[in-house]
Motif scaffolding. Structure first.
Motif, PDB file in Angstrom:
ATOM      1  N   TYR A  15       0.744  -1.020   0.052  1.00  0.00           N
ATOM      2  CA  TYR A  15      -0.071   0.295   0.048  1.00  0.00           C
ATOM      3  C   TYR A  15       0.782   1.198   0.083  1.00  0.00           C
ATOM      4  N   THR A  16       0.473   2.208  -0.850  1.00  0.00           N
ATOM      5  CA  THR A  16       1.301   3.464  -1.072  1.00  0.00           C
ATOM      6  C   THR A  16       0.223   4.648  -0.511  1.00  0.00           C
ATOM      7  N   ARG A  17      -0.999   4.430  -0.691  1.00  0.00           N
ATOM      8  CA  ARG A  17      -2.065   5.486  -0.657  1.00  0.00           C
ATOM      9  C   ARG A  17      -3.125   5.062   0.427  1.00  0.00           C
ATOM     10  N   ASP A  18      -3.922   6.008   0.967  1.00  0.00           N
ATOM     11  CA  ASP A  18      -5.131   5.632   1.447  1.00  0.00           C
ATOM     12  C   ASP A  18      -5.964   6.748   1.561  1.00  0.00           C
ATOM     13  N   ALA A  19      -7.306   6.351   1.520  1.00  0.00           N
ATOM     14  CA  ALA A  19      -8.505   7.575   1.593  1.00  0.00           C
ATOM     15  C   ALA A  19      -9.373   7.288   2.600  1.00  0.00           C
ATOM     16  N   GLY A  20     -10.022   8.357   3.051  1.00  0.00           N
ATOM     17  CA  GLY A  20     -10.995   8.029   3.927  1.00  0.00           C
ATOM     18  C   GLY A  20     -11.638   9.173   4.571  1.00  0.00           C
ATOM     19  N   ILE A  21     -12.158   9.197   5.738  1.00  0.00           N
ATOM     20  CA  ILE A  21     -12.893  10.194   6.382  1.00  0.00           C
ATOM     21  C   ILE A  21     -12.416  10.307   7.692  1.00  0.00           C
ATOM     22  N   THR A  30     -10.110  12.694   3.614  1.00  0.00           N
ATOM     23  CA  THR A  30      -8.565  12.686   3.410  1.00  0.00           C
ATOM     24  C   THR A  30      -8.081  11.889   2.488  1.00  0.00           C
ATOM     25  N   PHE A  31      -6.854  12.334   1.886  1.00  0.00           N
ATOM     26  CA  PHE A  31      -6.146  11.572   0.948  1.00  0.00           C
ATOM     27  C   PHE A  31      -4.700  11.429   1.446  1.00  0.00           C
ATOM     28  N   ARG A  32      -3.854  10.523   1.371  1.00  0.00           N
ATOM     29  CA  ARG A  32      -2.629  10.445   1.908  1.00  0.00           C
ATOM     30  C   ARG A  32      -1.788   9.413   0.857  1.00  0.00           C
ATOM     31  N   GLU A  39       7.048   8.079   6.641  1.00  0.00           N
ATOM     32  CA  GLU A  39       6.600   9.436   6.234  1.00  0.00           C
ATOM     33  C   GLU A  39       5.473   9.343   5.185  1.00  0.00           C
ATOM     34  N   ALA A  40       4.704  10.364   5.443  1.00  0.00           N
ATOM     35  CA  ALA A  40       3.705  10.654   4.294  1.00  0.00           C
ATOM     36  C   ALA A  40       3.083  11.907   4.219  1.00  0.00           C
ATOM     37  N   LEU A  41       2.501  12.389   3.118  1.00  0.00           N
ATOM     38  CA  LEU A  41       1.902  13.637   2.901  1.00  0.00           C
ATOM     39  C   LEU A  41       0.406  13.479   2.949  1.00  0.00           C
ATOM     40  N   GLU A  42      -0.318  14.251   3.625  1.00  0.00           N
ATOM     41  CA  GLU A  42      -1.934  13.935   3.628  1.00  0.00           C
ATOM     42  C   GLU A  42      -2.468  15.312   3.382  1.00  0.00           C
ATOM     43  N   ALA A  43      -3.403  15.229   2.213  1.00  0.00           N
ATOM     44  CA  ALA A  43      -4.429  16.428   1.952  1.00  0.00           C
ATOM     45  C   ALA A  43      -5.677  16.141   2.590  1.00  0.00           C
TER      46      ALA A  43
END
Length: 158
Positions: A15-21, A30-32, A39-43
């Motif tokens: 897994y390299t990404r995740d999205a949720g609430i 959110t989207f990360r 480390e991660a960047l989250e919008a």
């Protein structure tokens, strides 16, 4: 379709990404994107307090309680946000000021993050609990500090 998508993700387990609430005091989508294991960047898109903001967080993860579970992580980070608020009053140092009408005010903020996150080992979901204090500057209120933004996150990993 969801089960097929989840099934294909189960096979890869990379897994390299995740999205949720995130729910708590208000709603956040959110989207990360993970840069590596730690480390991660989250919008995020935050809706509440008579307005909306978009923000970016730089997050760091460290395994915690390894003797209990390899899937529990301590999470911390910082970031910024921008947005608009539609208000007719504001508070500064516990003193409330009333405006003569509702007004839009742009805002800029600095965010913090501290929490715990559990990543399920056999299914592509995670759950987290966190506190996200922030400081904001706006054209009407000048500054605001909000320390009590606690929430629970549920995210799909892909």
């Amino acid at each position: 379709i969801l089960f097929l998508f989840a099934g294909s993700s189960l096979i890869a387990q990379n897994y390299t990404r995740d999205a949720g609430i995130r729910v708590g005091d208000f709603f956040t989508a959110t989207f990360r994107s993970h840069q590596n294991e730690s480390e991660a960047l989250e919008a995020n898109l935050f809706i509440g307090r008579h307005g909306a903001t978009i923000g970016v967080l730089k997050e760091y993860f460290e395994p915690t309680l390894g003797s209990v579970s390899d899937n529990l992580y301590f999470q911390y980070g910082m970031g910024i946000h921008v947005g608009l608020r539609y208000i007719d009053h504001y508070k500064v140092l516990n003193r409330e000021y009333q405006l003569d009408s509702y007004r839009f005010t742009p805002l800029f903020g600095v965010d913090g993050l501290v929490g715990l996150e559990y990543r399920f080992p056999k299914i592509p979901f995670l759950i987290g609990i966190d506190i996200k204090p922030y400081f904001e500057y706006s054209s009407i209120q000048i500054f605001s500090i909000y320390l009590q933004s606690a929430g629970i996150s549920i995210k799909y990993r892909f």
